[in-house]
Design a protein around this motif. Sequence first.
Motif, PDB file in Angstrom:
ATOM      1  N   TRP A  49      17.846 -24.512 -19.538  1.00 12.06           N
ATOM      2  CA  TRP A  49      19.158 -24.632 -18.889  1.00 12.06           C
ATOM      3  C   TRP A  49      19.739 -23.275 -18.516  1.00 12.06           C
ATOM      4  O   TRP A  49      20.649 -23.178 -17.679  1.00 12.06           O
ATOM      5  CB  TRP A  49      20.153 -25.409 -19.756  1.00 12.06           C
ATOM      6  CG  TRP A  49      20.521 -24.749 -21.056  1.00 12.06           C
ATOM      7  CD1 TRP A  49      19.967 -24.974 -22.276  1.00 12.06           C
ATOM      8  CD2 TRP A  49      21.548 -23.770 -21.262  1.00 12.06           C
ATOM      9  NE1 TRP A  49      20.568 -24.197 -23.237  1.00 12.06           N
ATOM     10  CE2 TRP A  49      21.546 -23.451 -22.643  1.00 12.06           C
ATOM     11  CE3 TRP A  49      22.470 -23.137 -20.433  1.00 12.06           C
ATOM     12  CZ2 TRP A  49      22.423 -22.520 -23.201  1.00 12.06           C
ATOM     13  CZ3 TRP A  49      23.349 -22.195 -20.986  1.00 12.06           C
ATOM     14  CH2 TRP A  49      23.326 -21.900 -22.354  1.00 12.06           C
ATOM     15  N   ILE A  50      19.207 -22.221 -19.125  1.00 12.64           N
ATOM     16  CA  ILE A  50      19.665 -20.864 -18.783  1.00 12.64           C
ATOM     17  C   ILE A  50      19.013 -20.448 -17.468  1.00 12.64           C
ATOM     18  O   ILE A  50      17.807 -20.567 -17.290  1.00 12.64           O
ATOM     19  CB  ILE A  50      19.311 -19.872 -19.913  1.00 12.64           C
ATOM     20  CG1 ILE A  50      20.115 -20.207 -21.172  1.00 12.64           C
ATOM     21  CG2 ILE A  50      19.583 -18.435 -19.474  1.00 12.64           C
ATOM     22  CD1 ILE A  50      19.746 -19.362 -22.375  1.00 12.64           C
ATOM     23  N   ASP A  51      19.811 -19.958 -16.532  1.00  7.99           N
ATOM     24  CA  ASP A  51      19.305 -19.625 -15.193  1.00  7.99           C
ATOM     25  C   ASP A  51      19.097 -18.137 -14.954  1.00  7.99           C
ATOM     26  O   ASP A  51      18.222 -17.749 -14.195  1.00  7.99           O
ATOM     27  CB  ASP A  51      20.275 -20.161 -14.124  1.00  7.99           C
ATOM     28  CG  ASP A  51      20.307 -21.677 -14.084  1.00  7.99           C
ATOM     29  OD1 ASP A  51      19.232 -22.284 -13.991  1.00  7.99           O
ATOM     30  OD2 ASP A  51      21.405 -22.249 -14.168  1.00  7.99           O
ATOM     31  N   ARG A  52      19.922 -17.297 -15.593  1.00  6.92           N
ATOM     32  CA  ARG A  52      19.911 -15.879 -15.233  1.00  6.92           C
ATOM     33  C   ARG A  52      19.554 -15.035 -16.457  1.00  6.92           C
ATOM     34  O   ARG A  52      20.409 -14.710 -17.272  1.00  6.92           O
ATOM     35  CB  ARG A  52      21.265 -15.469 -14.663  1.00  6.92           C
ATOM     36  CG  ARG A  52      21.672 -16.299 -13.443  1.00  6.92           C
ATOM     37  CD  ARG A  52      23.069 -15.975 -12.997  1.00  6.92           C
ATOM     38  NE  ARG A  52      23.132 -14.657 -12.391  1.00  6.92           N
ATOM     39  CZ  ARG A  52      23.005 -14.423 -11.091  1.00  6.92           C
ATOM     40  NH1 ARG A  52      22.791 -15.420 -10.263  1.00  6.92           N
ATOM     41  NH2 ARG A  52      23.086 -13.224 -10.613  1.00  6.92           N
ATOM     42  N   VAL A  53      18.269 -14.687 -16.541  1.00  2.00           N
ATOM     43  CA  VAL A  53      17.762 -13.833 -17.617  1.00  2.00           C
ATOM     44  C   VAL A  53      17.590 -12.403 -17.120  1.00  2.00           C
ATOM     45  O   VAL A  53      17.919 -11.445 -17.813  1.00  2.00           O
ATOM     46  CB  VAL A  53      16.423 -14.385 -18.153  1.00  2.00           C
ATOM     47  CG1 VAL A  53      15.768 -13.394 -19.116  1.00  2.00           C
ATOM     48  CG2 VAL A  53      16.636 -15.733 -18.834  1.00  2.00           C
ATOM     49  N   TYR A  54      17.099 -12.253 -15.909  1.00  5.96           N
ATOM     50  CA  TYR A  54      16.798 -10.936 -15.349  1.00  5.96           C
ATOM     51  C   TYR A  54      17.910 -10.516 -14.378  1.00  5.96           C
ATOM     52  O   TYR A  54      18.208 -11.239 -13.426  1.00  5.96           O
ATOM     53  CB  TYR A  54      15.458 -10.957 -14.610  1.00  5.96           C
ATOM     54  CG  TYR A  54      14.284 -11.144 -15.534  1.00  5.96           C
ATOM     55  CD1 TYR A  54      13.600 -10.051 -16.045  1.00  5.96           C
ATOM     56  CD2 TYR A  54      13.873 -12.421 -15.917  1.00  5.96           C
ATOM     57  CE1 TYR A  54      12.528 -10.214 -16.909  1.00  5.96           C
ATOM     58  CE2 TYR A  54      12.807 -12.603 -16.775  1.00  5.96           C
ATOM     59  CZ  TYR A  54      12.141 -11.494 -17.272  1.00  5.96           C
ATOM     60  OH  TYR A  54      11.090 -11.670 -18.139  1.00  5.96           O
ATOM     61  N   PRO A  55      18.538  -9.359 -14.590  1.00  2.46           N
ATOM     62  CA  PRO A  55      19.572  -8.880 -13.657  1.00  2.46           C
ATOM     63  C   PRO A  55      18.989  -8.632 -12.272  1.00  2.46           C
ATOM     64  O   PRO A  55      17.860  -8.133 -12.146  1.00  2.46           O
ATOM     65  CB  PRO A  55      20.041  -7.568 -14.307  1.00  2.46           C
ATOM     66  CG  PRO A  55      19.635  -7.674 -15.742  1.00  2.46           C
ATOM     67  CD  PRO A  55      18.378  -8.479 -15.757  1.00  2.46           C
TER      68      PRO A  55
END
Length: 551
Positions: free
Chosen positions: A310-316
């Motif tokens: 459910w997490i979408d943004r791990v990498y900036p």
Amino acid sequence: MFNKIFSKLKNNNEQNSEKFVDVGEHKFLKNFKKITITLLILFVAISYYVLLVPINLRSAQFYSYVLFILCLLTVIFFIDSLFNKKSGIIYKTSIKLIVIIIAALVLSNLYSSPILQAKKYAMLIKKQEGVFETDVKSADFNKLPVVDRDMAIKLGARKMGEMGTLVSQYDIDETYSQICVKGKPLRVTPLVYADTIKWFLNKSNGIPYYINIDMVTQNSTLVKLSSPIKYSLSDKFSRNLYRHIRFGYPTAIISQINFEIDEDGKPYFIASVVEPTIGILGGEDVKAVIVVDASTGEMKKYNTDEVPTWIDRVYPAELIIKQLTDNGQYERGFINSKVKQEGVTKPTEGYNYITMGEDIYLYTGITSVLSDESNIGFVFVNMRTKETKFYPVSSAEEFSVMESAAGAVQEKAYKATFPILINLYNRPTYFMALKDDAKLTKMYSLVDAQSYQKVAVGNTIQETVDNYRKITTDIAIESTDIISKEIVVEDVKSVVVDGNTVFYIKVQGEDKIYTAPIDVDATLAFVKQGDILKVLGNDAESTFIITGLKK
């Protein structure tokens, strides 16, 4: 007093090299050292609480902090060494330590620089060549995101203005992270305390709302929380989010913190934890994320291969762009990147996001460093897994496309947003909004990525698609994406959109809605329940766009 001391020191040194000053004066100097050391300890404690430096030997911030403290310590013991022989030994040792640390950092930076480690920098991101028409599904215009960050800010401010009692106590965090929940592209952002006084007045109640904006329908919602946010970047002291994470994970090097919601709408903050991968400080990459429950402050750390879906943004995004730049620049070595520059590429200046399935992908074009007039291809990067697909399709460079789209209505002086890339007729096609000086969306545009003279604009998405189909008949006919089907009409409705009649057809045995404007075929006006139609069109996830009828 100090003149007397220096005078006595000089006389005493001449008489006895081991005798410094008399007992009374020496007590004063001892107090000086104790006071300054005590003040230094107090400064370290306060500065650490404020700066929240990671205690990590692979953090540049940590070394800067340590060197600054050592310099202060050196000054204190240097002054004291004028009267105390032991302090002279300490300050000289401190200077040596400073020199050693600086030398180690210089050598490490040289070792980990692209000059010696070009291949390692190029391998920080691994591009796999993909097939565009296979990997990217045909665009579903019912799910196409039309809200960028600027538009989200305006929609959020308008919604906030409806809540009079909140405006005086809270502001809006204007980050507006783009995420995907149950296949829907959203922009979400929390409220923040208006100022420090408002925090003191409202901290017991926390932040009761966050803003949720549907990027397709443009509907903005002020979501009320059953458990308010009590850990955020606008909180103070121990409830400040960054401080809360630092005290829980003192060694973590935090790169970026994003606000996200899970499938049930529960708010979390996602902190990306980076580590150098080349030498001591070179080649940063995300190694883990720290997930913080915004209501309770509960934290959990996940390695990148364990991150919940459910997490979408791990990498900036900035890290991804830097790694793509290094990959294109150093893939054939450092010398080639500076001299011959054979095969050296770079990302275009902008980027955007697109939703595919349940994930958010960063899109950007790839161009040669020797020419910036066109792209040699483009990449999609999964922001959760960093899976990277490169599509070697020659296409127009995005800023040229933006100028072309704006030029189609140049009398209105609209400006195009950075485009997103969609699959239309099995071809890469740019979609963008056209905005006025107030940054309000007025029109939309579709431009063929490989032939950017083919430009369609419209006041609505449907009108834009209709206009695009008219100027790309040759592409549509040749496209393997065109499907021929025989359908049985269960129900049909007609709707007038901006003066154009559009038919919505429900088909027996299917949940999918079939759509067709009247100009596809005039006989659509006479279609009724039970009719059998042979249609041509594009099959999307939830709709079928009819482009023609077979007689």
